[in-house]
Enzyme design. Structure first.
Site, short mmCIF file in Angstrom:
data_model
loop_
_atom_site.label_atom_id
_atom_site.label_comp_id
_atom_site.label_asym_id
_atom_site.label_seq_id
_atom_site.Cartn_x
_atom_site.Cartn_y
_atom_site.Cartn_z
CB SER A 137 55.83 210.67 14.26
OG SER A 137 55.66 209.48 13.54
CB ALA A 160 63.46 212.72 4.77
CG ASN A 191 57.54 213.63 10.56
OD1 ASN A 191 57.12 213.82 11.71
ND2 ASN A 191 56.93 212.82 9.72
CG HIS A 227 62.80 217.60 2.05
ND1 HIS A 227 61.48 217.77 2.43
CD2 HIS A 227 63.02 216.27 2.07
CE1 HIS A 227 60.94 216.59 2.66
NE2 HIS A 227 61.84 215.66 2.45
N1 LIG Z 1 61.34 211.98 10.31
C1 LIG Z 1 61.09 211.77 9.01
O1 LIG Z 1 61.80 212.29 8.13
C2 LIG Z 1 59.93 210.90 8.63
C3 LIG Z 1 59.76 210.55 7.29
C4 LIG Z 1 58.70 209.71 6.98
C5 LIG Z 1 57.82 209.29 7.95
N2 LIG Z 1 58.00 209.68 9.23
C6 LIG Z 1 57.06 209.24 10.30
O2 LIG Z 1 57.14 207.84 10.44
C7 LIG Z 1 55.81 207.30 10.50
C8 LIG Z 1 55.82 205.90 9.92
O3 LIG Z 1 56.13 205.98 8.53
P1 LIG Z 1 55.98 204.68 7.58
O4 LIG Z 1 56.29 205.14 6.21
O5 LIG Z 1 56.75 203.54 8.14
O6 LIG Z 1 54.41 204.40 7.70
P2 LIG Z 1 53.63 203.07 7.30
O7 LIG Z 1 52.22 203.49 7.15
O8 LIG Z 1 54.30 202.36 6.19
O9 LIG Z 1 53.75 202.16 8.63
C9 LIG Z 1 53.21 202.53 9.88
C10 LIG Z 1 53.01 201.27 10.70
O10 LIG Z 1 52.62 201.66 12.03
C11 LIG Z 1 51.46 200.93 12.41
N3 LIG Z 1 50.67 201.73 13.34
C12 LIG Z 1 49.90 202.79 13.03
N4 LIG Z 1 49.32 203.29 14.18
C13 LIG Z 1 49.79 202.52 15.19
C14 LIG Z 1 49.54 202.52 16.58
N5 LIG Z 1 48.75 203.42 17.17
N6 LIG Z 1 50.17 201.57 17.33
C15 LIG Z 1 50.98 200.65 16.77
N7 LIG Z 1 51.22 200.59 15.43
C16 LIG Z 1 50.64 201.53 14.66
C17 LIG Z 1 50.73 200.61 11.11
O11 LIG Z 1 49.88 199.49 11.24
C18 LIG Z 1 51.90 200.37 10.14
O12 LIG Z 1 52.31 199.01 10.17
C19 LIG Z 1 54.94 208.29 9.70
O13 LIG Z 1 53.61 208.29 10.18
C20 LIG Z 1 55.63 209.61 9.94
O14 LIG Z 1 55.04 210.27 11.06
C21 LIG Z 1 59.04 210.44 9.60
#
Ligand SMILES: NC(=O)c1ccc[n+]([C@@H]2O[C@H](COP(=O)([O-])OP(=O)(O)OC[C@H]3O[C@@H](n4cnc5c(N)ncnc54)[C@H](O)[C@@H]3O)[C@@H](O)[C@H]2O)c1
Length: 263
Positions: free
Chosen positions: A89, A115, A184, A214
């Site tokens: 994130s 990504a 992100n 993108h």
């Molecule tokens: N860098 C990138 O290109 C990129 C791309 C996509 C997503 N992301 C980031 O990655 C994060 C996760 O993406 P995802 O698709 O796996 O999401 P998702 O919703 O599928 O999974 C998130 C998981 O984290 C858990 N969670 C949420 N808050 C929490 C906390 N405070 N403590 C512990 N666990 C917690 C949830 O229960 C869930 O199981 C996104 O929120 C985004 O910020 C980054």
């Protein structure tokens, strides 16, 4: 023989599940997955689900795949304990004072490229001379761009649009604040060009966007760069591209000093 690096994954969602499964199946020799942290109960984890304090105690590196709030609330404790941290994130790092505090900690952190690609080239060009302009245009399926802060009317308009609709135009910092799970990429580009104020972001909701697109356009004294990345959304979470867990694993490799012939 040196002991295995112990790794825990925070967030067992669409990114974290793939990262955990890959590590558990031995994708990275010398790395052992030891625990999963998630705010929701996880029923199918390959290793025990523990709380964050326990994960910090038993891990050398933690991988955040959960959301910006985990970075805001826990990155300092993780890095302060001398643990490594891979961050998915990246948008959580838009406050320079917060980043400076994290960088002063004994643990090392690294954001995943996620990504987006081409950040090495943008970084090298910006080291040579600052860019004149950098723009990121992201096009995604409308449903993944609806946010809780939107009025009901605006949320409906975004959700039901039949054609491409611009939902945001502005700077990278505001973009990652308003669309914390979707932009992100803009933050990653702003890190690459070392200027968070320069990057202009446009976010488009398009019902035809079966691939998340993108477009990065950067112009500067040493060159002009324009590239388009099209990623398949994750089947479990359309906000996330399916490539991201694999980028996270590569970032872990970089953090551990396991680079290939190019890096
Ligand atoms: N860098 C990138 O290109 C990129 C791309 C996509 C997503 N992301 C980031 O990655 C994060 C996760 O993406 P995802 O698709 O796996 O999401 P998702 O919703 O599928 O999974 C998130 C998981 O984290 C858990 N969670 C949420 N808050 C929490 C906390 N405070 N403590 C512990 N666990 C917690 C949830 O229960 C869930 O199981 C996104 O929120 C985004 O910020 C980054």
């Amino acid at each position: 023989m040196s002991p295995d690096i112990r790794v825990s994954v925070i967030g067992h969602g669409s990114i974290g599940r793939t990262v955990a499964d890959r590590l558990f199946s031995g994708a990275m020799p010398g790395v052992t997955l030891v625990s999963i942290v998630d705010s929701a109960p996880v029923t199918n984890a390959p290793v025990p689900q523990v709380d964050l304090d326990k994960a910090i105690e038993i891990s050398d590196v933690l991988i955040e795949c959960a959301g910006q709030s985990v970075v805001f609330d826990h990155a300092e404790a993780i890095l302060g304990a001398g643990r490594g941290l891979v961050i998915s994130s990246a948008g959580a790092l838009s406050d320079p004072a917060f980043v400076a505090r994290l960088q002063a900690c004994p643990g090392r952190m690294l954001c995943t490229t996620g990504a987006v690609g081409g950040l090495d080239l943008l970084g090298a060009a910006s080291d040579a001379a600052p860019f004149d302009s950098v723009a990121v245009q992201t096009t995604k399926l409308p449903g993944s761009l609806v946010q809780s802060w939107m009025s009901e009317e605006r949320a409906d308009e975004v959700r039901s649009t039949q054609s491409a609709l611009t939902v945001f135009e502005g700077g990278a910092e505001e973009a990652s604040r308003l669309f914390p799970r979707s932009l992100n990429v803009a933050t990653a580009v702003s890190f690459a060009v070392s200027d968070r104020d320069l990057v202009q972001v446009k976010l488009i909701a398009d019902p035809a966007a079966t691939l998340t697109r993108h477009e990065v356009i950067a112009r500067g004294p040493v060159g002009n760069y324009q590239f388009t990345l099209e990623n398949l959304p994750s089947p479990e979470n359309p906000r996330t591209s399916a490539i991201v867990p694999f980028a996270v694993l590569r970032t872990l490799g970089v953090l551990l000093g396991r680079t290939g012939l190019i890096g």
